[in-house]
Scaffold this motif. Structure first.
Motif, PDB file in Angstrom:
ATOM      1  N   VAL A   1      60.516 -60.408  -1.411  1.00 61.10           N
ATOM      2  CA  VAL A   1      59.858 -60.065  -2.637  1.00 61.10           C
ATOM      3  C   VAL A   1      59.135 -61.409  -3.155  1.00 61.10           C
ATOM      4  O   VAL A   1      59.437 -62.462  -2.442  1.00 61.10           O
ATOM      5  CB  VAL A   1      60.980 -59.859  -3.637  1.00 61.10           C
ATOM      6  CG1 VAL A   1      61.567 -58.552  -3.456  1.00 61.10           C
ATOM      7  CG2 VAL A   1      61.881 -61.120  -3.843  1.00 61.10           C
ATOM      8  N   ALA A   2      58.124 -61.064  -3.936  1.00 58.81           N
ATOM      9  CA  ALA A   2      57.177 -62.129  -4.312  1.00 58.81           C
ATOM     10  C   ALA A   2      57.121 -62.177  -5.885  1.00 58.81           C
ATOM     11  O   ALA A   2      56.893 -60.978  -6.442  1.00 58.81           O
ATOM     12  CB  ALA A   2      55.787 -62.153  -3.608  1.00 58.81           C
ATOM     13  N   PHE A   3      57.216 -63.223  -6.553  1.00 61.72           N
ATOM     14  CA  PHE A   3      56.896 -63.229  -8.187  1.00 61.72           C
ATOM     15  C   PHE A   3      55.894 -64.313  -8.213  1.00 61.72           C
ATOM     16  O   PHE A   3      55.871 -65.525  -7.697  1.00 61.72           O
ATOM     17  CB  PHE A   3      58.489 -63.925  -8.682  1.00 61.72           C
ATOM     18  CG  PHE A   3      59.375 -62.664  -8.461  1.00 61.72           C
ATOM     19  CD1 PHE A   3      59.719 -61.924  -9.829  1.00 61.72           C
ATOM     20  CD2 PHE A   3      60.222 -62.867  -7.410  1.00 61.72           C
ATOM     21  CE1 PHE A   3      60.649 -60.942  -9.552  1.00 61.72           C
ATOM     22  CE2 PHE A   3      61.272 -61.798  -7.399  1.00 61.72           C
ATOM     23  CZ  PHE A   3      61.617 -61.076  -8.371  1.00 61.72           C
TER      24      PHE A   3
ATOM     25  N   GLU B   1      55.370 -71.549  -3.397  1.00 61.89           N
ATOM     26  CA  GLU B   1      53.874 -71.874  -3.109  1.00 61.89           C
ATOM     27  C   GLU B   1      53.157 -72.185  -4.290  1.00 61.89           C
ATOM     28  O   GLU B   1      53.708 -71.619  -5.452  1.00 61.89           O
ATOM     29  CB  GLU B   1      53.254 -70.738  -2.221  1.00 61.89           C
ATOM     30  CG  GLU B   1      53.762 -70.660  -1.023  1.00 61.89           C
ATOM     31  CD  GLU B   1      53.529 -69.176  -0.328  1.00 61.89           C
ATOM     32  OE1 GLU B   1      52.909 -68.266  -0.965  1.00 61.89           O
ATOM     33  OE2 GLU B   1      53.628 -69.158   0.887  1.00 61.89           O
ATOM     34  N   PRO B   2      52.057 -72.886  -4.560  1.00 59.65           N
ATOM     35  CA  PRO B   2      51.365 -72.628  -5.746  1.00 59.65           C
ATOM     36  C   PRO B   2      51.014 -71.394  -6.489  1.00 59.65           C
ATOM     37  O   PRO B   2      50.388 -70.377  -5.759  1.00 59.65           O
ATOM     38  CB  PRO B   2      49.875 -73.322  -5.453  1.00 59.65           C
ATOM     39  CG  PRO B   2      50.244 -74.338  -4.174  1.00 59.65           C
ATOM     40  CD  PRO B   2      51.049 -73.507  -3.483  1.00 59.65           C
ATOM     41  N   GLY B   3      51.723 -71.036  -7.605  1.00 59.06           N
ATOM     42  CA  GLY B   3      51.426 -69.789  -8.283  1.00 59.06           C
ATOM     43  C   GLY B   3      52.456 -68.708  -7.739  1.00 59.06           C
ATOM     44  O   GLY B   3      52.395 -67.805  -8.500  1.00 59.06           O
ATOM     45  N   ARG B   4      53.335 -68.710  -6.931  1.00 55.67           N
ATOM     46  CA  ARG B   4      54.369 -67.737  -6.765  1.00 55.67           C
ATOM     47  C   ARG B   4      55.651 -68.235  -6.010  1.00 55.67           C
ATOM     48  O   ARG B   4      55.431 -69.279  -5.389  1.00 55.67           O
ATOM     49  CB  ARG B   4      53.653 -66.681  -5.824  1.00 55.67           C
ATOM     50  CG  ARG B   4      53.601 -66.950  -4.319  1.00 55.67           C
ATOM     51  CD  ARG B   4      52.932 -65.833  -3.530  1.00 55.67           C
ATOM     52  NE  ARG B   4      53.250 -65.841  -2.135  1.00 55.67           N
ATOM     53  CZ  ARG B   4      53.324 -65.022  -1.204  1.00 55.67           C
ATOM     54  NH1 ARG B   4      53.183 -63.591  -1.665  1.00 55.67           N
ATOM     55  NH2 ARG B   4      53.396 -65.077  -0.116  1.00 55.67           N
ATOM     56  N   VAL B   5      56.483 -67.481  -5.822  1.00 56.18           N
ATOM     57  CA  VAL B   5      57.910 -67.755  -5.311  1.00 56.18           C
ATOM     58  C   VAL B   5      58.094 -66.458  -4.609  1.00 56.18           C
ATOM     59  O   VAL B   5      58.183 -65.554  -4.939  1.00 56.18           O
ATOM     60  CB  VAL B   5      58.965 -67.944  -6.470  1.00 56.18           C
ATOM     61  CG1 VAL B   5      60.354 -68.106  -5.563  1.00 56.18           C
ATOM     62  CG2 VAL B   5      58.902 -69.219  -7.352  1.00 56.18           C
ATOM     63  N   LEU B   6      58.475 -66.916  -3.309  1.00 52.24           N
ATOM     64  CA  LEU B   6      58.850 -65.571  -2.340  1.00 52.24           C
ATOM     65  C   LEU B   6      60.379 -65.748  -1.799  1.00 52.24           C
ATOM     66  O   LEU B   6      60.887 -67.070  -1.430  1.00 52.24           O
ATOM     67  CB  LEU B   6      57.981 -66.011  -0.868  1.00 52.24           C
ATOM     68  CG  LEU B   6      58.128 -64.839   0.132  1.00 52.24           C
ATOM     69  CD1 LEU B   6      57.531 -63.721  -0.186  1.00 52.24           C
ATOM     70  CD2 LEU B   6      57.268 -65.377   1.344  1.00 52.24           C
TER      71      LEU B   6
ATOM     72  N   SER C   1      53.746 -75.760   0.345  1.00 53.30           N
ATOM     73  CA  SER C   1      54.775 -74.969   0.142  1.00 53.30           C
ATOM     74  C   SER C   1      56.122 -75.852   0.263  1.00 53.30           C
ATOM     75  O   SER C   1      56.284 -76.744   0.986  1.00 53.30           O
ATOM     76  CB  SER C   1      54.847 -73.838   1.136  1.00 53.30           C
ATOM     77  OG  SER C   1      53.876 -73.082   0.922  1.00 53.30           O
ATOM     78  N   ILE C   2      57.006 -75.490  -0.659  1.00 55.34           N
ATOM     79  CA  ILE C   2      58.137 -76.015  -0.538  1.00 55.34           C
ATOM     80  C   ILE C   2      59.157 -75.000  -0.060  1.00 55.34           C
ATOM     81  O   ILE C   2      59.134 -73.636  -0.534  1.00 55.34           O
ATOM     82  CB  ILE C   2      58.806 -76.294  -1.907  1.00 55.34           C
ATOM     83  CG1 ILE C   2      57.838 -77.518  -2.444  1.00 55.34           C
ATOM     84  CG2 ILE C   2      60.315 -77.053  -1.710  1.00 55.34           C
ATOM     85  CD1 ILE C   2      58.395 -77.803  -3.635  1.00 55.34           C
TER      86      ILE C   2
END
Length: 126
Positions: free
Chosen positions: A122-124, A68-73, A2-3
C-alpha cells in the motif's frame, strides 16, 4: 532519498499486532503523523492475510516500510503460493472485507507476484 525499515514476523496471530506496532513505532520515529491510523490499519490487514492465507507453516513473513519524498510505502511479503483476491461479500458476512478496505483506505494498493510468494503493498501520499 528513501529510508527503509523492515522486520520479520512469525506466522502466528500475535504477529499481526506486533506488525501493527512495528509500523506505528516506525512512523512515529520518522515523524509521520498524518493518516497514522489508516497506515496501521492497512498493515494489520496485510499482516493478517499473510498469517491466515500466505505464509506456509513454519515460515515467517516480512513487513517493510519505505519513506520516500512525498509518500510512505508499506509492504508485506510472504512465501506462500497464490495471489490475494479482493472479494465481494454480502453485508451479512463476518469476514472477507480486508483487502477491499485496504484498497479503499490507501492511496494505492497492489500485489507483486514474486519468484517465491508475493508482496502486497500500500502507498500513502504525505
Amino acid at each position: 532519498m528513501s529510508i527503509v525499515r523492515q522486520q520479520r514476523f512469525a506466522r502466528a496471530r500475535v504477529s499481526v499486532r506486533a506488525a501493527r506496532q512495528f509500523v506505528g513505532d516506525t512512523l512515529t520515529c520518522w515523524g509521520v503523523r498524518g493518516r497514522w491510523d489508516e497506515m496501521r490499519l492497512c498493515a494489520s490487514e496485510l499482516a493478517a492475510n499473510a498469517v491466515l492465507h500466505g505464509a506456509p507453516p513454519g515460515r515467517d513473513f516480512c513487513v517493510r516500510l519505505v519513506r520516500e519524498p512525498g509518500r510512505v510505502l508499506i509492504e508485506v511479503r510472504d512465501t506462500g503460493p497464490g495471489l490475494p483476491v479482493i472479494q465481494c461479500v454480502s453485508s451479512e458476512a463476518a469476514a472477507g472485507r480486508g483487502l477491499w478496505l485496504v484498497r479503499e483506505v490507501a492511496d494505492d494498493f497492489g500485489v507483486l507476484d514474486e519468484p517465491v510468494g508475493k508482496t502486497a503493498w500500500v502507498a500513502f501520499v504525505e
